[in-house]
Scaffold this motif. Structure first.
Motif, PDB file in Angstrom:
ATOM      1  N   LEU A   1      52.260  51.583  35.286  1.00 25.25           N
ATOM      2  CA  LEU A   1      50.696  50.783  35.091  1.00 25.25           C
ATOM      3  C   LEU A   1      49.703  51.412  36.294  1.00 25.25           C
ATOM      4  N   PRO A   2      48.537  51.593  35.954  1.00 23.44           N
ATOM      5  CA  PRO A   2      47.651  52.266  36.883  1.00 23.44           C
ATOM      6  C   PRO A   2      47.193  50.903  37.797  1.00 23.44           C
ATOM      7  N   LYS A   3      46.780  51.422  38.960  1.00 21.43           N
ATOM      8  CA  LYS A   3      45.929  50.556  39.825  1.00 21.43           C
ATOM      9  C   LYS A   3      44.770  50.106  39.240  1.00 21.43           C
ATOM     10  N   PRO A   4      44.152  49.012  39.598  1.00 24.44           N
ATOM     11  CA  PRO A   4      42.860  48.636  38.870  1.00 24.44           C
ATOM     12  C   PRO A   4      41.627  49.393  39.730  1.00 24.44           C
ATOM     13  N   ASP A   5      40.610  49.342  38.801  1.00 20.80           N
ATOM     14  CA  ASP A   5      39.310  49.865  39.532  1.00 20.80           C
ATOM     15  C   ASP A   5      38.748  48.571  39.882  1.00 20.80           C
ATOM     16  N   LEU A   6      38.936  47.540  39.220  1.00 19.78           N
ATOM     17  CA  LEU A   6      38.243  46.267  39.545  1.00 19.78           C
ATOM     18  C   LEU A   6      39.119  45.217  39.015  1.00 19.78           C
ATOM     19  N   LEU A   7      39.023  44.079  39.752  1.00 21.02           N
ATOM     20  CA  LEU A   7      39.666  42.717  39.492  1.00 21.02           C
ATOM     21  C   LEU A   7      38.733  41.963  39.029  1.00 21.02           C
ATOM     22  N   LEU A   8      38.532  41.784  37.678  1.00 22.23           N
ATOM     23  CA  LEU A   8      37.453  40.671  37.172  1.00 22.23           C
ATOM     24  C   LEU A   8      38.207  39.300  37.068  1.00 22.23           C
ATOM     25  N   LEU A   9      37.839  38.691  38.113  1.00 23.91           N
ATOM     26  CA  LEU A   9      38.687  37.350  38.189  1.00 23.91           C
ATOM     27  C   LEU A   9      37.982  36.380  37.297  1.00 23.91           C
ATOM     28  N   SER A  10      38.142  36.278  36.264  1.00 22.23           N
ATOM     29  CA  SER A  10      37.420  35.167  35.456  1.00 22.23           C
ATOM     30  C   SER A  10      38.161  33.896  35.698  1.00 22.23           C
ATOM     31  N   TYR A  11      37.601  33.168  36.416  1.00 21.94           N
ATOM     32  CA  TYR A  11      38.076  31.812  36.855  1.00 21.94           C
ATOM     33  C   TYR A  11      37.827  30.692  35.735  1.00 21.94           C
ATOM     34  N   THR A  12      38.736  30.649  34.724  1.00 27.53           N
ATOM     35  CA  THR A  12      38.676  29.672  33.601  1.00 27.53           C
ATOM     36  C   THR A  12      39.813  28.944  33.468  1.00 27.53           C
ATOM     37  N   GLY A  13      39.739  27.847  33.618  1.00 26.96           N
ATOM     38  CA  GLY A  13      40.769  26.831  33.418  1.00 26.96           C
ATOM     39  C   GLY A  13      42.255  26.944  34.153  1.00 26.96           C
ATOM     40  N   CYS A  14      42.009  27.418  35.158  1.00 23.30           N
ATOM     41  CA  CYS A  14      43.187  27.660  35.901  1.00 23.30           C
ATOM     42  C   CYS A  14      42.978  28.067  37.671  1.00 23.30           C
ATOM     43  N   TYR A  15      43.353  27.040  38.430  1.00 20.48           N
ATOM     44  CA  TYR A  15      42.956  27.135  39.612  1.00 20.48           C
ATOM     45  C   TYR A  15      43.864  28.306  40.300  1.00 20.48           C
ATOM     46  N   THR A  16      45.161  28.516  39.870  1.00 19.84           N
ATOM     47  CA  THR A  16      45.848  29.772  40.319  1.00 19.84           C
ATOM     48  C   THR A  16      45.251  31.083  40.008  1.00 19.84           C
ATOM     49  N   PHE A  17      44.415  31.269  39.196  1.00 14.12           N
ATOM     50  CA  PHE A  17      43.961  32.570  38.748  1.00 14.12           C
ATOM     51  C   PHE A  17      43.301  32.990  40.229  1.00 14.12           C
ATOM     52  N   MET A  18      42.625  32.145  40.910  1.00 15.63           N
ATOM     53  CA  MET A  18      41.908  32.675  42.133  1.00 15.63           C
ATOM     54  C   MET A  18      42.817  33.113  43.143  1.00 15.63           C
ATOM     55  N   LYS A  19      43.811  32.511  43.226  1.00 15.20           N
ATOM     56  CA  LYS A  19      44.907  32.953  44.447  1.00 15.20           C
ATOM     57  C   LYS A  19      45.677  34.121  43.898  1.00 15.20           C
ATOM     58  N   TRP A  20      45.852  34.132  42.553  1.00 17.32           N
ATOM     59  CA  TRP A  20      46.412  35.457  42.022  1.00 17.32           C
ATOM     60  C   TRP A  20      45.826  36.780  42.286  1.00 17.32           C
ATOM     61  N   PHE A  21      44.571  36.503  42.102  1.00 15.79           N
ATOM     62  CA  PHE A  21      43.807  38.074  42.405  1.00 15.79           C
ATOM     63  C   PHE A  21      43.481  38.128  44.017  1.00 15.79           C
ATOM     64  N   GLU A  22      43.296  36.998  44.525  1.00 17.58           N
ATOM     65  CA  GLU A  22      43.267  37.312  45.952  1.00 17.58           C
ATOM     66  C   GLU A  22      44.735  37.861  46.436  1.00 17.58           C
ATOM     67  N   LEU A  23      45.607  37.665  45.870  1.00 19.90           N
ATOM     68  CA  LEU A  23      47.020  37.976  46.309  1.00 19.90           C
ATOM     69  C   LEU A  23      46.937  39.462  45.975  1.00 19.90           C
ATOM     70  N   LEU A  24      46.594  40.041  44.409  1.00 21.29           N
ATOM     71  CA  LEU A  24      46.645  41.246  43.874  1.00 21.29           C
ATOM     72  C   LEU A  24      45.492  42.075  44.793  1.00 21.29           C
ATOM     73  N   ARG A  25      44.520  41.725  45.368  1.00 24.78           N
ATOM     74  CA  ARG A  25      43.412  42.126  46.168  1.00 24.78           C
ATOM     75  C   ARG A  25      44.032  42.537  47.347  1.00 24.78           C
ATOM     76  N   GLU A  26      45.088  42.056  47.951  1.00 22.98           N
ATOM     77  CA  GLU A  26      45.875  42.471  48.852  1.00 22.98           C
ATOM     78  C   GLU A  26      46.791  43.438  48.745  1.00 22.98           C
ATOM     79  N   GLU A  27      47.351  43.543  47.546  1.00 27.35           N
ATOM     80  CA  GLU A  27      48.175  44.750  47.146  1.00 27.35           C
ATOM     81  C   GLU A  27      47.608  46.063  46.807  1.00 27.35           C
TER      82      GLU A  27
END
Lengths: 426, 388
Positions: A111-137
């Motif tokens: 899998l390639p690295k993302p050029d952008l994380l599009l954090l569509s915060y829709t119906g799930c709190y965990t999404f916010m943390k998930w992409f904060e974590l991926l941004r660290e990676e």
């Protein structure tokens, strides 16, 4: 039960090819220069991402595919060794573990690295943390798209305006920067037009379950059906072709009076018609499905198949209102609907699809789905007048699938439906 | 009033899960109403401006037996909502005319829908705070949400506050937050004089009494600690992170201190000091309150961190500001915001050689031995080998 058919339907072959091609394109993205945008299934704006010529990656899809291929257990263990709590979402840990293990996709491609994380915060709190974590990676740009929750049961006009403004002033500029391409609204409209075509066909497929016997399993079978439209193929010509083919196959099954194909064969003798709430377990998916099918239980409607968009209540992507329709789509995804709305939906399904009962599969990982489901169970039983069953498992953590327990519960539940029937006919 | 009697009064309020002080307030002011709010952030200024009493609902801790609440939640969901449901189902919250459910996590979000079904006659609102950092977009959205809430609360109370009344409430809560900042500053500089057990009890009392009375209570406490200073001990200085929603039992807070740690910063009840600066009082009150949230909200797990380096520097910043030696990550079991944040925060802390320990608790945890041993060993190791 009819004999298991080894022959694959055209739609199945198409889907397999589409997925393989997509992962191949992703693997080649560093060479081809195709930009890559990671985003989530609920609130995924595939048309917008595609209109910039970008390739989408949906981490939940990778996680569930890893679960189905028995890879998730090791990935979760890897993430927990790195300090992630045993209490939190296993999709997240599966994804983090997969990255730490080399970021090889479930199909074996890189899998390639993302050029952008599009954090569509829709119906799930965990999404916010998930992409904060991926941004660290990944140390890559992230754009946040806040979709207000339907706390009062509707998408309010000011919420729609808020979403459209974010699209215009935040999301689109971020996509322009990440892809190096200008926003092209006409191109977006073309994708949206194709989306609406596929959505018509998907709804016809899902509503075919109103037939007796239902030609589809609207939960276990339908997770395959919603795969393309919930992920990378909504708005694409391949998506349109897939749903047209699928619809034709399902209509042929209706004409022939055939039930759905299941892991234990074709289910023509539909003994129980059920509605299911909650995501499936992916690590023992076929075993889980077989427990239902071997008892003659078929699922005629499910809420999980609305998590990436609710189309059966009339919504279609509208090319005449490109950004407004994306806002409406995101706001209407199942987990963005409040609990009373979710209860209403289940009650409607039970009535419209003439179900004998409903099953809640409560997954440990997902508070967005699970918190409140015990109350939903009681409310739906009370209002719909049918019994409900409550099963517990997890999304992709194999440690939380207790086959014997679930089978016992399901069998007892189906016996209860039998007893009620006998009582009613006595 | 002496330190002991102030803390005893606060403790009585903390212990009273029938909310007698709220009931007394209501009976003394016929025709008035009270509105509850869950953690983390609710704009209590608006409740106050409408003549309603804001009441923080923080569960039953270790003081309520869960009889009905467990029937609403699976074992893998945190403890707070089941004790809130228990309080509701046992009639202990029947003095409330409304409940606000902030966008803290999916559990509290979904509880808002459950509450609508359980109590259809009560005013229930989900508070969806803005999660984006761009002021030009976030402020108008949040101002609209605040206006909606204000209109609803005004309808509930029968009193629509004037701009001056709104401004007065904003000013009063500015004073409350300033007093809390002073209290935290005092604890930072003289932690032996402001034990965290006492600070915490004061703040819990503040969740059930009018803000005017809370201010008076804090001022009395300031006077008392000057009159009755304690002796410093050879304790380590730690900050506690992750207890912003479900609250630790008081016994756990005491245990940390008795194990040799001065808590010099924490995020207990962080909603009472969520805005880190005074709200501007010269413009349109709702616009000012909205702007303050967007510009000055505290860094915490329930708000999106727009700064890509924010999570890595957050603990270092807090440790530096508090002059702390180490960090105790203390999160409630199954708390998504705290537990999902923890790996990022801990990585940031360890990159700066800040000593950390982590544990999980439940609001009704009754055994503290393991926490005492962990915190005690941590404190000893800091003293032996040095802190941050």
């Amino acid at each position: 039960m009819a004999e298991t058919s080894a022959a694959k339907d055209r739609s199945m072959i198409l889907q397999k090819q589409m997925i393989a091609n997509h992962y191949r394109q992703l693997e080649n993205a560093p060479e081809t220069g195709d930009p890559v945008v990671y985003t989530f299934v609920p609130g995924n704006m595939n048309e917008l991402v595609r209109s910039f010529g970008a390739l989408p990656v949906l981490p939940e899809i990778n996680a569930l595919q890893s679960g189905m291929r028995q890879k998730s257990g090791d990935y979760i263990a890897e993430a927990e060794r790195a300090g992630h709590s045993e209490d939190v979402c296993t999709y997240v840990k599966c994804d983090i573990g997969m990255i730490k293990a080399g970021n090889i996709s479930p199909t074996g491609t890189r899998l390639p690295k993302p050029d952008l994380l599009l954090l569509s915060y829709t119906g799930c709190y965990t999404f916010m943390k998930w992409f904060e974590l991926l941004r660290e990676e990944y140390d890559c740009p992230t754009v946040f798209f806040h979709v207000p929750y339907q706390g009062d049961g509707t998408i309010e006009a000011e919420h729609r305006d808020y979403m459209m403004r974010q699209l215009r002033e935040e999301v689109i500029p971020a996509l322009e920067k990440a892809t190096g391409r200008r926003y092209d609204e006409d191109r977006l409209r073309e994708y949206l037009t194709l989306s609406a075509q596929a959505e018509d066909d998907l709804v016809a497929v899902l509503q075919s379950a109103k037939n007796r016997p239902s030609p589809i399993d609207a939960y276990f079978g339908a997770v395959y059906y919603v795969g393309p439209i919930f992920s990378s193929f909504r708005g694409t010509p391949e998506g349109v072709e897939y749903y047209r083919a699928l619809r034709e196959e399902v209509e042929a099954r209706v004409a022939a009076g055939q039930g759905p194909m299941t892991p234990v064969g074709q289910l023509d003798d539909e003994k129980y018609r059920l509605v299911v709430e909650g995501p499936p377990n992916w690590t023992s998916f076929r075993e889980f499905w077989s427990m239902f099918a071997s008892e003659g239980a078929n699922v005629v409607a499910s809420t999980y198949t609305k998590v990436g968009g609710t189309y059966d209540f009339g919504f279609r992507h509208d090319p005449e209102d490109p950004l407004g329709t994306l806002a409406d789509y995101c706001g209407g995804c199942y987990t963005n609907i409040n609990l009373p709305g979710r209860v209403d939906m289940l009650v409607d399904y039970i009535r419209e699809y003439e179900a004998d009962g409903f099953v809640i599969n409560s997954v440990k990982s997902c508070n967005s789905f699970s918190a409140g489901q015990l109350m939903m169970l009681r409310e739906v039983e009370k209002r719909a007048g049918v019994p409900g069953a409550f099963i517990e498992s997890d999304l992709v953590d194999p440690r939380y699938f207790s086959a014997a327990n679930i089978k016992n519960r399901l069998e007892s539940y189906l016996q209860m439906i039998d007893a009620r029937r006998m009582g009613a006919s006595a | 009033m002496g330190r002991e009697s102030i803390i005893r009064a606060a403790r009585e309020i903390y212990d009273d899960l029938d909310f007698q002080r709220v009931r007394d307030w209501l009976s003394q002011k016929p025709g008035t109403k009270a509105v509850g709010y869950l953690p983390v952030y609710a704009p209590r200024e608006l409740i106050h401006a409408c003549g309603l009493l804001p009441v923080g609902i923080h569960g039953g801790g270790d003081r309520v037996e869960i009889i009905k609440g467990d029937a609403f939640y699976q074992s893998y969901i945190c403890h707070l909502p089941r004790s809130v449901v228990e309080l509701g189902q046992s009639g202990r919250l029947d003095m409330l005319s409304g409940m606000l459910f902030p966008s803290t996590c999916d559990v509290i979000r979904n509880l808002s829908g459950m509450w609508k079904m359980l109590y259809p006659d009560q005013y229930v609102r989900y508070i969806d705070v803005p999660q984006i950092a761009t002021p030009e977009i976030a402020i108008p959205f949040w101002e609209g949400e605040l206006r909606h809430l204000l209109n609803d609360l005004a309808k509930l109370s029968g009193h629509h506050p004037s701009e001056d009344e709104l401004r007065a409430s904003l000013g009063l809560y500015n004073e409350v937050r300033a007093a809390l900042r002073e209290l935290y500053e005092l604890r930072r500089t003289r932690p032996w004089d402001v034990p965290t057990e006492e600070l915490y009890l004061l703040m819990r009392a503040g969740e059930s009494i009018p803000p005017e009375d809370f201010l008076a209570m804090i001022q009395s406490y300031f006077r008392a600690i000057d009159d009755e200073p304690n002796r410093p001990r050879d304790n380590s200085r730690v900050i506690v992170v992750g207890s912003f929603c479900e609250q630790p039992p008081l016994g756990l807070i005491k245990t940390i201190e008795r194990a040799g740690c001065y808590v010099v910063d924490d995020d207990f009840l962080i909603g009472n000091r969520f805005l880190t600066e005074d709200v501007e009082l010269s413009g349109d009150p709702l616009s000012c309150l909205a702007e303050s949230f967007v510009r000055d909200a505290v860094a915490t797990s329930v708000i999106y961190e727009a700064d890509p380096h924010g999570k890595r520097s957050e603990i270092k910043d807090k440790v530096d500001a508090a002059g702390a030696d180490g960090v105790i990550f203390a999160a409630a079991s199954f708390c998504d915001p705290a537990l999902l944040d923890r790996p990022m925060l801990r990585t940031g802390a360890e990159a700066h050689d800040i000593p950390c320990i982590a544990f999980k608790f439940s609001e009704n945890s009754g055994q503290f031995q393991q926490f005492r041993e962990q915190a005690g060993t941590f404190s000893d190791s800091i003293k032996l080998w040095g802190g941050a």
